[in-house]
Write a protein that holds these residues in place. Structure first.
Motif, PDB file in Angstrom:
ATOM      1  N   GLU A 279     -22.948 -71.860  22.525  1.00  0.00           N
ATOM      2  CA  GLU A 279     -23.149 -70.812  21.562  1.00  0.00           C
ATOM      3  C   GLU A 279     -24.566 -70.904  21.020  1.00  0.00           C
ATOM      4  O   GLU A 279     -25.059 -71.982  20.708  1.00  0.00           O
ATOM      5  CB  GLU A 279     -22.151 -70.956  20.429  1.00  0.00           C
ATOM      6  CG  GLU A 279     -21.484 -69.644  20.100  1.00  0.00           C
ATOM      7  CD  GLU A 279     -20.293 -69.881  19.211  1.00  0.00           C
ATOM      8  OE1 GLU A 279     -20.426 -69.634  18.011  1.00  0.00           O
ATOM      9  OE2 GLU A 279     -19.266 -70.338  19.717  1.00  0.00           O
ATOM     10  N   LYS A 280     -25.196 -69.770  20.909  1.00  0.00           N
ATOM     11  CA  LYS A 280     -26.573 -69.809  20.449  1.00  0.00           C
ATOM     12  C   LYS A 280     -26.652 -70.075  18.960  1.00  0.00           C
ATOM     13  O   LYS A 280     -25.926 -69.486  18.173  1.00  0.00           O
ATOM     14  CB  LYS A 280     -27.246 -68.474  20.773  1.00  0.00           C
ATOM     15  CG  LYS A 280     -27.643 -68.421  22.210  1.00  0.00           C
ATOM     16  CD  LYS A 280     -28.895 -67.595  22.401  1.00  0.00           C
ATOM     17  CE  LYS A 280     -29.366 -67.741  23.835  1.00  0.00           C
ATOM     18  NZ  LYS A 280     -29.986 -66.527  24.331  1.00  0.00           N
ATOM     19  N   ASP A 281     -27.539 -70.945  18.629  1.00  0.00           N
ATOM     20  CA  ASP A 281     -27.785 -71.235  17.231  1.00  0.00           C
ATOM     21  C   ASP A 281     -28.594 -70.080  16.645  1.00  0.00           C
ATOM     22  O   ASP A 281     -29.651 -69.736  17.162  1.00  0.00           O
ATOM     23  CB  ASP A 281     -28.565 -72.543  17.149  1.00  0.00           C
ATOM     24  CG  ASP A 281     -28.769 -72.977  15.721  1.00  0.00           C
ATOM     25  OD1 ASP A 281     -28.315 -74.068  15.379  1.00  0.00           O
ATOM     26  OD2 ASP A 281     -29.377 -72.219  14.949  1.00  0.00           O
ATOM     27  N   LEU A 282     -28.100 -69.524  15.569  1.00  0.00           N
ATOM     28  CA  LEU A 282     -28.768 -68.355  15.012  1.00  0.00           C
ATOM     29  C   LEU A 282     -30.166 -68.683  14.492  1.00  0.00           C
ATOM     30  O   LEU A 282     -31.067 -67.861  14.532  1.00  0.00           O
ATOM     31  CB  LEU A 282     -27.929 -67.736  13.887  1.00  0.00           C
ATOM     32  CG  LEU A 282     -26.548 -67.208  14.289  1.00  0.00           C
ATOM     33  CD1 LEU A 282     -25.883 -66.523  13.116  1.00  0.00           C
ATOM     34  CD2 LEU A 282     -26.644 -66.250  15.466  1.00  0.00           C
TER      35      LEU A 282
ATOM     36  N   VAL B 106     -26.707 -62.162   9.717  1.00  0.00           N
ATOM     37  CA  VAL B 106     -25.959 -63.286   9.136  1.00  0.00           C
ATOM     38  C   VAL B 106     -26.847 -64.102   8.200  1.00  0.00           C
ATOM     39  O   VAL B 106     -26.463 -64.418   7.070  1.00  0.00           O
ATOM     40  CB  VAL B 106     -25.397 -64.193  10.252  1.00  0.00           C
ATOM     41  CG1 VAL B 106     -24.762 -65.440   9.661  1.00  0.00           C
ATOM     42  CG2 VAL B 106     -24.379 -63.428  11.082  1.00  0.00           C
ATOM     43  N   LEU B 107     -28.044 -64.420   8.663  1.00  0.00           N
ATOM     44  CA  LEU B 107     -28.882 -65.366   7.908  1.00  0.00           C
ATOM     45  C   LEU B 107     -29.629 -64.716   6.749  1.00  0.00           C
ATOM     46  O   LEU B 107     -30.068 -65.399   5.833  1.00  0.00           O
ATOM     47  CB  LEU B 107     -29.890 -66.036   8.848  1.00  0.00           C
ATOM     48  CG  LEU B 107     -29.288 -66.864   9.986  1.00  0.00           C
ATOM     49  CD1 LEU B 107     -30.382 -67.491  10.821  1.00  0.00           C
ATOM     50  CD2 LEU B 107     -28.357 -67.933   9.453  1.00  0.00           C
TER      51      LEU B 107
ATOM     52  N   LEU C 169     -33.975 -67.090  15.836  1.00  0.00           N
ATOM     53  CA  LEU C 169     -35.116 -66.631  15.038  1.00  0.00           C
ATOM     54  C   LEU C 169     -36.301 -67.591  15.115  1.00  0.00           C
ATOM     55  O   LEU C 169     -37.324 -67.372  14.482  1.00  0.00           O
ATOM     56  CB  LEU C 169     -34.706 -66.466  13.572  1.00  0.00           C
ATOM     57  CG  LEU C 169     -33.680 -65.370  13.252  1.00  0.00           C
ATOM     58  CD1 LEU C 169     -33.425 -65.308  11.769  1.00  0.00           C
ATOM     59  CD2 LEU C 169     -34.138 -64.008  13.752  1.00  0.00           C
ATOM     60  N   GLY C 170     -36.139 -68.652  15.883  1.00  0.00           N
ATOM     61  CA  GLY C 170     -37.204 -69.646  15.949  1.00  0.00           C
ATOM     62  C   GLY C 170     -37.426 -70.288  14.598  1.00  0.00           C
ATOM     63  O   GLY C 170     -38.541 -70.666  14.244  1.00  0.00           O
ATOM     64  N   ALA C 171     -36.366 -70.389  13.831  1.00  0.00           N
ATOM     65  CA  ALA C 171     -36.471 -70.914  12.478  1.00  0.00           C
ATOM     66  C   ALA C 171     -35.674 -72.205  12.356  1.00  0.00           C
ATOM     67  O   ALA C 171     -34.998 -72.614  13.288  1.00  0.00           O
ATOM     68  CB  ALA C 171     -35.948 -69.888  11.491  1.00  0.00           C
TER      69      ALA C 171
ATOM     70  N   ARG D 130     -39.954 -64.494  10.106  1.00  0.00           N
ATOM     71  CA  ARG D 130     -39.703 -64.718  11.529  1.00  0.00           C
ATOM     72  C   ARG D 130     -38.984 -63.519  12.126  1.00  0.00           C
ATOM     73  O   ARG D 130     -39.286 -63.071  13.221  1.00  0.00           O
ATOM     74  CB  ARG D 130     -38.830 -65.969  11.732  1.00  0.00           C
ATOM     75  CG  ARG D 130     -39.495 -67.269  11.372  1.00  0.00           C
ATOM     76  CD  ARG D 130     -40.612 -67.612  12.312  1.00  0.00           C
ATOM     77  NE  ARG D 130     -40.166 -67.726  13.701  1.00  0.00           N
ATOM     78  CZ  ARG D 130     -40.925 -67.475  14.744  1.00  0.00           C
ATOM     79  NH1 ARG D 130     -42.167 -67.102  14.576  1.00  0.00           N
ATOM     80  NH2 ARG D 130     -40.442 -67.614  15.960  1.00  0.00           N
ATOM     81  N   TYR D 131     -37.992 -63.050  11.395  1.00  0.00           N
ATOM     82  CA  TYR D 131     -37.216 -61.911  11.883  1.00  0.00           C
ATOM     83  C   TYR D 131     -38.120 -60.705  12.113  1.00  0.00           C
ATOM     84  O   TYR D 131     -38.052 -60.038  13.149  1.00  0.00           O
ATOM     85  CB  TYR D 131     -36.100 -61.574  10.894  1.00  0.00           C
ATOM     86  CG  TYR D 131     -35.541 -60.184  11.089  1.00  0.00           C
ATOM     87  CD1 TYR D 131     -34.813 -59.891  12.238  1.00  0.00           C
ATOM     88  CD2 TYR D 131     -35.762 -59.182  10.163  1.00  0.00           C
ATOM     89  CE1 TYR D 131     -34.320 -58.613  12.456  1.00  0.00           C
ATOM     90  CE2 TYR D 131     -35.276 -57.903  10.367  1.00  0.00           C
ATOM     91  CZ  TYR D 131     -34.554 -57.620  11.517  1.00  0.00           C
ATOM     92  OH  TYR D 131     -34.083 -56.364  11.731  1.00  0.00           O
TER      93      TYR D 131
END
Ligand SMILES: [Zn+2]
Length: 172
Positions: free
Chosen positions: A6-9, A64-65, A13-15, A27-28
Motif C-alpha cells: 500500500e502506498k504511503d500517502l 486525507v493529509l 507527496l514526497g513528504a 508539496r501538494y
C-alpha cells in the motif's frame, strides 16, 4: 525488487509524517501543478496517462493529509500497520557509510543476502534539490534527508540518510 504494498500517502507527496500542514500543502501544490492534466496537451501518450494517475494519487493523498481529522486517523492507522507488519526496512544507513563507486557514480552497500543496494549520485542530488529548505524558514540550518533503497536481489530495503546543511558539502 521492493514490493510496493500500500502506498504511503506521505511518500506520495514526497513528504514526511512530521511535516507541518503548510509543508504538506506546499508539496501538494508543487506536484499537482507538475502533473496537472491541463499541462499535458491532448494526445494520450503513455506518459500523459501516468501523469494523470499520478495526479489522482497526489490529490487523494492530499484529501486525507490536508485535513486535520482525517490526517490524524490516517496517522493512527499507519502506526498500527507499521507495528503489525514486519518492517520491510532492514536498517538505516548513513550515506557516508556507503561505498562510493567513482566509475558508476553510485553509492553502494552490501545486503546480507549477498546482493546490494545502489543509490546514484543523481538521486541524491535530486532529493537534495527537492528538499532544500526554503531560505525563509528558520531553524532549518540542517535537515536530515533520506531515501528508501531496495536491494537488487531480495525484498529488503534500507533507508539511506544524509544531512543537508548549507555549510556542508556532501558530494565528493
Ligand atoms: Zn538483499
Amino acid at each position: 525488487m521492493c514490493e510496493t504494498e500500500e502506498k504511503d500517502l506521505y511518500a506520495v507527496l514526497g513528504a514526511s509524517p512530521t511535516d507541518s500542514v503548510q509543508q504538506l500543502r506546499h508539496r501538494y501544490q508543487q506536484l499537482a501543478l507538475k502533473y496537472h492534466p491541463d499541462r499535458l496537451g491532448v494526445e494520450l501518450s503513455s506518459e500523459a496517462e501516468s501523469a494523470v494517475s499520478k495526479f489522482v494519487e497526489v490529490n487523494s493523498a492530499w484529501r486525507v493529509l490536508g485535513e486535520q481529522n482525517t490526517r490524524r486517523r490516517y496517522d493512527t492507522q499507519r502506526k498500527e500497520q507499521e507495528l503489525k507488519q514486519d518492517k520491510p526496512v532492514d536498517s538505516t544507513v548513513h550515506l557516508e557509510d556507503m561505498t562510493w563507486d567513482q566509475d558508476e557514480l553510485i553509492y553502494t552497500y552490501g545486503c546480507r543476502c549477498g546482493g546490494g543496494f545502489g543509490l546514484s549520485q543523481e538521486e541524491v542530488e535530486e532529493e537534495t534539490r527537492l528538499m532544500q529548505p526554503e531560505d525563509k524558514e528558520e531553524g532549518m540550518d540542517t535537515k536530515t534527508l533520506g531515501v528508501l533503497v531496495c536491494c537488487d536481489t531480495c525484498s529488503l530495503s534500507i533507508y539511506v540518510t544524509w544531512s543537508l546543511s548549507k555549510k556542508t558539502e556532501i558530494f565528493k
